[in-house]
Design an enzyme around this catalytic site. Structure first.
Site, PDB file in Angstrom:
ATOM      1  N   ARG A  63       2.146   7.018 -10.132  1.00  0.00           N
ATOM      2  CA  ARG A  63       0.730   6.997  -9.802  1.00  0.00           C
ATOM      3  C   ARG A  63      -0.049   7.877 -10.778  1.00  0.00           C
ATOM      4  O   ARG A  63       0.390   8.983 -11.113  1.00  0.00           O
ATOM      5  CB  ARG A  63       0.493   7.529  -8.385  1.00  0.00           C
ATOM      6  CG  ARG A  63       0.785   6.524  -7.291  1.00  0.00           C
ATOM      7  CD  ARG A  63      -0.239   5.380  -7.267  1.00  0.00           C
ATOM      8  NE  ARG A  63       0.011   4.415  -6.214  1.00  0.00           N
ATOM      9  CZ  ARG A  63       0.739   3.302  -6.370  1.00  0.00           C
ATOM     10  NH1 ARG A  63       1.292   3.009  -7.521  1.00  0.00           N
ATOM     11  NH2 ARG A  63       0.888   2.450  -5.367  1.00  0.00           N
ATOM     12  N   HIS A 118      -1.411  -1.076 -14.990  1.00  0.00           N
ATOM     13  CA  HIS A 118      -0.793  -1.007 -13.650  1.00  0.00           C
ATOM     14  C   HIS A 118      -0.106  -2.333 -13.290  1.00  0.00           C
ATOM     15  O   HIS A 118      -0.432  -2.974 -12.282  1.00  0.00           O
ATOM     16  CB  HIS A 118      -1.836  -0.646 -12.576  1.00  0.00           C
ATOM     17  CG  HIS A 118      -1.208  -0.115 -11.321  1.00  0.00           C
ATOM     18  ND1 HIS A 118      -1.733   0.898 -10.568  1.00  0.00           N
ATOM     19  CD2 HIS A 118      -0.050  -0.463 -10.684  1.00  0.00           C
ATOM     20  CE1 HIS A 118      -0.957   1.138  -9.523  1.00  0.00           C
ATOM     21  NE2 HIS A 118       0.073   0.321  -9.571  1.00  0.00           N
TER      22      HIS A 118
HETATM   23  P1  NDP Z   1      10.541   5.951  -2.514  1.00  0.00           P
HETATM   24  O1  NDP Z   1       9.783   6.401  -1.321  1.00  0.00           O
HETATM   25  O2  NDP Z   1      11.759   5.128  -2.325  1.00  0.00           O
HETATM   26  O3  NDP Z   1      10.974   7.213  -3.389  1.00  0.00           O
HETATM   27  C1  NDP Z   1      10.116   8.271  -3.648  1.00  0.00           C
HETATM   28  C2  NDP Z   1      10.902   9.361  -4.365  1.00  0.00           C
HETATM   29  O4  NDP Z   1      10.010  10.407  -4.725  1.00  0.00           O
HETATM   30  C3  NDP Z   1      11.979   9.987  -3.467  1.00  0.00           C
HETATM   31  O5  NDP Z   1      13.128  10.292  -4.193  1.00  0.00           O
HETATM   32  C4  NDP Z   1      11.308  11.285  -2.990  1.00  0.00           C
HETATM   33  O6  NDP Z   1      12.199  12.337  -2.654  1.00  0.00           O
HETATM   34  C5  NDP Z   1      10.538  11.645  -4.239  1.00  0.00           C
HETATM   35  N1  NDP Z   1       9.462  12.572  -3.902  1.00  0.00           N
HETATM   36  C6  NDP Z   1       8.404  12.380  -3.092  1.00  0.00           C
HETATM   37  N2  NDP Z   1       7.663  13.500  -3.001  1.00  0.00           N
HETATM   38  C7  NDP Z   1       8.288  14.412  -3.764  1.00  0.00           C
HETATM   39  C8  NDP Z   1       8.033  15.776  -4.072  1.00  0.00           C
HETATM   40  N3  NDP Z   1       6.985  16.424  -3.562  1.00  0.00           N
HETATM   41  N4  NDP Z   1       8.893  16.415  -4.873  1.00  0.00           N
HETATM   42  C9  NDP Z   1       9.970  15.783  -5.386  1.00  0.00           C
HETATM   43  N5  NDP Z   1      10.273  14.487  -5.138  1.00  0.00           N
HETATM   44  C10 NDP Z   1       9.437  13.825  -4.334  1.00  0.00           C
HETATM   45  O7  NDP Z   1       9.495   5.205  -3.443  1.00  0.00           O
HETATM   46  P2  NDP Z   1       9.785   4.065  -4.536  1.00  0.00           P
HETATM   47  O8  NDP Z   1      10.883   4.503  -5.406  1.00  0.00           O
HETATM   48  O9  NDP Z   1       9.886   2.744  -3.868  1.00  0.00           O
HETATM   49  O10 NDP Z   1       8.385   4.066  -5.319  1.00  0.00           O
HETATM   50  C11 NDP Z   1       7.910   5.218  -5.970  1.00  0.00           C
HETATM   51  C12 NDP Z   1       6.439   5.050  -6.339  1.00  0.00           C
HETATM   52  O11 NDP Z   1       6.297   4.171  -7.431  1.00  0.00           O
HETATM   53  C13 NDP Z   1       5.555   4.420  -5.274  1.00  0.00           C
HETATM   54  O12 NDP Z   1       5.196   5.357  -4.278  1.00  0.00           O
HETATM   55  C14 NDP Z   1       4.375   3.953  -6.073  1.00  0.00           C
HETATM   56  O13 NDP Z   1       3.392   4.972  -6.113  1.00  0.00           O
HETATM   57  C15 NDP Z   1       4.937   3.709  -7.456  1.00  0.00           C
HETATM   58  N6  NDP Z   1       4.936   2.281  -7.809  1.00  0.00           N
HETATM   59  C16 NDP Z   1       4.262   1.894  -8.949  1.00  0.00           C
HETATM   60  C17 NDP Z   1       4.258   0.566  -9.312  1.00  0.00           C
HETATM   61  C18 NDP Z   1       3.594   0.132 -10.561  1.00  0.00           C
HETATM   62  O14 NDP Z   1       3.466  -1.080 -10.780  1.00  0.00           O
HETATM   63  N7  NDP Z   1       3.198   1.029 -11.426  1.00  0.00           N
HETATM   64  C19 NDP Z   1       4.951  -0.450  -8.524  1.00  0.00           C
HETATM   65  C20 NDP Z   1       5.626   0.070  -7.382  1.00  0.00           C
HETATM   66  C21 NDP Z   1       5.611   1.398  -7.042  1.00  0.00           C
HETATM   67  P3  NDP Z   1      13.274  12.167  -1.450  1.00  0.00           P
HETATM   68  O15 NDP Z   1      14.331  11.226  -2.008  1.00  0.00           O
HETATM   69  O16 NDP Z   1      13.779  13.516  -1.222  1.00  0.00           O
HETATM   70  O17 NDP Z   1      12.523  11.548  -0.307  1.00  0.00           O
HETATM   71  C1  OXD Z   2       2.956  -0.557  -5.736  1.00  0.00           C
HETATM   72  C2  OXD Z   2       2.191  -0.792  -6.962  1.00  0.00           C
HETATM   73  O1  OXD Z   2       2.830   0.526  -5.144  1.00  0.00           O
HETATM   74  O2  OXD Z   2       2.166  -1.958  -7.447  1.00  0.00           O
HETATM   75  O3  OXD Z   2       3.710  -1.462  -5.331  1.00  0.00           O
HETATM   76  O4  OXD Z   2       1.603   0.130  -7.500  1.00  0.00           O
END
Ligand code: NDP
Ligand code: OXD
Length: 320
Positions: A235, A283
């Protein structure tokens, strides 16, 4: 036949793709696609479900009786910040094709930087035949911040290509063959090993602005290129763009690949567009496949209506 609640679709995606994906979806259930003019003033009271992506701020006051809210994407910051979000389960989108496409984007960008693609493109344009020193993937450590669904898949695929990988998350993770770190106490050691930093974090109160000057200065400078690369597919709110621009200009960072920005769409006069050492994508690293999204929602509704627990629930207090 028991009455099936209608479902609200409020997705700021490509309208034609949504319309096509709706053909044959949600059989036996009325679909209220808010993109259709006929629904602009529709009474949304008494409706159980909504699938949302970047909804208007009045959605939840118009639809006060929702029982489950489905995010149209993996990230949920766009829902959690909407006014009046009811205290009901919020389900995010987890999907094979979305995960695969994010890993493609991450791997592609790691390879573009490893293989110094911009430099060769420039030479090709100038008809200059010149080789540059060529490290291999195994010489580079890719550090992935966020070891969720996307981070873990990206790590697996980077590993296949030979990159050394390390990972950082909120809670400690055990991943075969990968050194992992967690929390504030693990961050510095993680950064100190990282040549290419990949951001796959959700946007939360804790991750807002985490990619800043202080963090960039702690990245490894002992990799084969002498300065680190930043690749963000998570993000834009997690990156401080003024710090990023300064770090790219001063050489604290060698280069970047950015799919996400503080303000989207990125303004036409943003300096990022023209920077030699920056790849910009709008994005699109892993846009949701709308058909897959609707089958996931149908599957979760079937679970909910038969008394089984919903999957991929968001932890509202953690913010993801
Ligand atoms: P998940 O919820 O599966 O994973 C999130 C990860 O981030 C987890 O490992 C979590 O830790 C870690 N995390 C969250 N907060 C913190 C913190 N404060 N400190 C350290 N680690 C942290 O999400 P996804 O992998 O499915 O997706 C990740 C992000 O990718 C989405 O939230 C979205 O914003 C972005 N995204 C972007 C897209 C794009 O097209 N650019 C498409 C899809 C998603 P823990 O394992 O300990 O919970
Ligand atoms: C998502 C994205 O969060 O596309 O899936 O950013």
């Amino acid at each position: 036949m028991p009455h099936k609640s209608p479902i609200i679709i409020d997705l700021k995606f490509i309208p034609l793709e949504v319309m096509q994906a709706l053909k044959g979806a949600f059989s036996g259930r009325e679909v209220i696609n808010l993109a259709d003019v006929e629904h602009v003033r529709r009474d949304l009271r008494g409706i159980d479900y909504a699938v949302v992506w970047k909804s208007a701020p009045d959605l939840f006051s118009r639809a006060p009786d929702l029982k489950v809210v489905f995010s149209g994407g993996a990230g949920v910051d766009h829902v959690l910040t909407l006014p009046g979000l009811p205290d009901v389960p919020l389900v995010r989108f987890v999907d094979r094709s979305l995960t695969t496409r994010m890993s493609e984007w991450v791997v592609m960008n790691c390879l573009l930087h490893l293989r110094q693609h911009r430099a060769y493109e420039a030479r090709a344009k100038a008809h200059v035949w010149e080789d540059l020193s060529q490290p291999e993937a195994a010489d580079v450590t890719v550090g992935v911040m966020g070891l969720g669904v996307l981070g873990q898949d990206a790590i697996k695929k980077l590993g296949v290509l030979g990159f050394r990988t390390v990972g950082w998350s909120r809670s400690k993770k055990a991943i075969d063959g990968v050194e992992t770190f967690s929390g504030g106490e693990g961050l510095e050691a993680f950064l100190g090993q990282t040549d290419f930093l990949v951001g796959l974090l959700p946007l939360t109160d804790e991750t807002r602005g985490i990619f800043n000057a202080g963090l960039f200065s702690k990245l490894s400078r002992s990799g084969p290129f002498g300065a680190p690369v930043f690749i963000n597919g998570g993000r834009g709110g997690s990156q401080v763009e003024a710090d990023l621009l300064a770090a790219l200009a001063s050489g604290v960072l060698r280069a970047a690949s950015l799919d996400v920005f503080e303000q989207e769409p990125l303004s036409r006069d943003s300096p990022f567009w023209d920077m030699e050492n920056v790849y910009v994508t709008p994005h699109v690293a892993a846009s949701s496949d709308v058909r897959a999204l609707f089958s996931h929602v149908e599957h979760q509704i079937a679970r909910f209506e038969s008394g089984q627990p919903l999957e991929y629930l968001v932890d509202r207090s953690a913010g993801y």
